[in-house]
Scaffold this active site. Structure first.
Site, PDB file in Angstrom:
ATOM      1  N   LYS A 131       7.491 -51.089   7.546  1.00  0.00           N
ATOM      2  CA  LYS A 131       8.190 -50.775   6.637  1.00  0.00           C
ATOM      3  C   LYS A 131       8.838 -50.442   6.540  1.00  0.00           C
ATOM      4  CE  LYS A 131       4.535 -47.901   5.067  1.00  0.00           C
ATOM      5  NZ  LYS A 131       3.333 -47.696   5.772  1.00  0.00           N
ATOM      6  N   ARG A 149       0.493 -45.742  -3.195  1.00  0.00           N
ATOM      7  CA  ARG A 149      -0.497 -45.188  -1.968  1.00  0.00           C
ATOM      8  C   ARG A 149      -2.296 -44.959  -2.177  1.00  0.00           C
ATOM      9  NH1 ARG A 149       3.225 -44.175   2.047  1.00  0.00           N
ATOM     10  NH2 ARG A 149       2.065 -43.209   4.278  1.00  0.00           N
ATOM     11  N   ARG A 194       7.558 -45.035  18.824  1.00  0.00           N
ATOM     12  CA  ARG A 194       8.656 -44.692  17.608  1.00  0.00           C
ATOM     13  C   ARG A 194       9.785 -44.339  17.930  1.00  0.00           C
ATOM     14  NH1 ARG A 194       7.220 -45.068  11.467  1.00  0.00           N
ATOM     15  NH2 ARG A 194       6.156 -43.650  12.626  1.00  0.00           N
ATOM     16  N   ARG A 251       8.686 -38.607  15.238  1.00  0.00           N
ATOM     17  CA  ARG A 251       8.049 -38.043  14.579  1.00  0.00           C
ATOM     18  C   ARG A 251       7.159 -36.418  15.231  1.00  0.00           C
ATOM     19  NH1 ARG A 251       7.765 -42.671   9.141  1.00  0.00           N
ATOM     20  NH2 ARG A 251       5.461 -41.368   9.433  1.00  0.00           N
ATOM     21  N   ARG A 289      -3.873 -40.916   9.686  1.00  0.00           N
ATOM     22  CA  ARG A 289      -2.747 -41.803   8.600  1.00  0.00           C
ATOM     23  C   ARG A 289      -3.659 -42.997   8.690  1.00  0.00           C
ATOM     24  NH1 ARG A 289       1.612 -41.531  12.105  1.00  0.00           N
ATOM     25  NH2 ARG A 289       3.033 -42.860  11.153  1.00  0.00           N
TER      26      ARG A 289
END
Ligand code: AP5
Ligand code: MG
Length: 232
Positions: free
Chosen positions: A30, A105, A144, A177, A188
């Site tokens: 995203k 969400r 990431r 992160r 998540r």
């Protein structure tokens, strides 16, 4: 969804400003795609995750309230996020359209957004679901890295910087992160299945939903999205 917001026409048929809602699980791409589309269309990308992380970094009252929730991978309470989004959408740079990354969400947030869009009358919402093979998500998240200065997103497996752990654009050391830990990723993904995935039916029923295959490399996904937004 409110009848006033229902439509079944492709986006290009509308002359109203684009309100693009990017949906998809953690790691779907995203953020990567919202950067690319924002540059292409000159409309702002609004990431609730980024706004909340900025509040945590700046140690604001909001940041202190949400820090541990975000680190655990759970969702931040709706009133906090809705207030943040409403404030951001009322800024003048959103008047010609905007991209929402990570909002709504859950159903409560979707209804809040419907109401806001209805009150404005000038936006054409389009919900875009980025579909990704679930087996790819963990590698995308654990691999990431982000530049803390320019926010460029990298991946040590799929899209690595030229120099290990250093941003190609400004030479900053890259960061990981805090919610990209194994435990938070699990939470998540569970939150996504329980709370966010039901939005696909919600937007499908309204005629607003488009789907794109998020498995190919980022430029190919961007091209597919642009094809959906600007049908020839
Ligand atoms: P948020 O920041 O929104 O995180 P998320 O939804 O978990 O999604 P991610 O940012 O992890 O993934 P992404 O889809 O953006 O993927 P990316 O482009 O980075 O939310 C974080 C937290 O904030 C939440 O858990 C919650 O606590 C809170 N929050 C935020 N919004 C909220 C809301 N509305 N309500 C309540 N709480 C909220 O890509 C991932 C990796 O894959 C990168 O390394 C990238 O380089 C790579 N990659 C991307 N695309 C490709 C591709 N096509 N091929 C190969 N690699 C790719
Ligand atoms: Mg993101």
């Amino acid at each position: 969804m409110d009848a006033a917001l229902r439509h079944d026409q492709p986006h290009a048929a509308s002359r109203r400003a684009l309100a693009l809602l990017l949906l998809g699980p953690p790691g779907a791409g995203k953020g990567t795609q919202s950067h690319a589309i924002s540059r292409k269309f000159g409309i702002p990308e609004i990431s609730t995750g980024e706004m909340l992380r900025e509040a945590v970094r700046a140690k604001t009252e909001l940041g202190n309230q949400v820090k541990s929730i975000m680190e655990s991978g759970e969702l931040v309470p709706d009133p906090l996020v809705c207030a943040l989004v409403e404030q951001r959408l009322s800024q003048p740079d959103c008047a010609q359209g905007f991209i929402l990354d990570g909002f709504p969400r859950n159903l409560e947030q979707a209804r809040f957004l419907d109401q806001w869009l209805r009150s404005q009358c000038r936006f054409e919402p389009l919900a875009l679901n980025i579909q990704v093979d679930p087996n790819l998500l963990i590698k995308r998240l654990t691999g990431r890295r982000m530049c803390p200065r320019c926010r460029t997103i990298y991946n040590i497996y799929f899209n690595s910087p030229q120099k290990d752990e250093i941003c190609d654009k400004d030479g900053s050391p890259l960061a990981q992160r805090r919610d990209d830990s194994e435990a938070a990723i699990r939470t998540r993904l569970q939150e996504y299945e329980a709370q966010t995935k039901p939005l696909l039916d919600y937007y499908r029923d309204s005629g607003f939903l488009r789907e794109v295959d998020g498995d190919p490399d980022p430029p190919a996904v961007t091209s597919a999205i642009l094809g959906l937004l600007e049908p020839s």
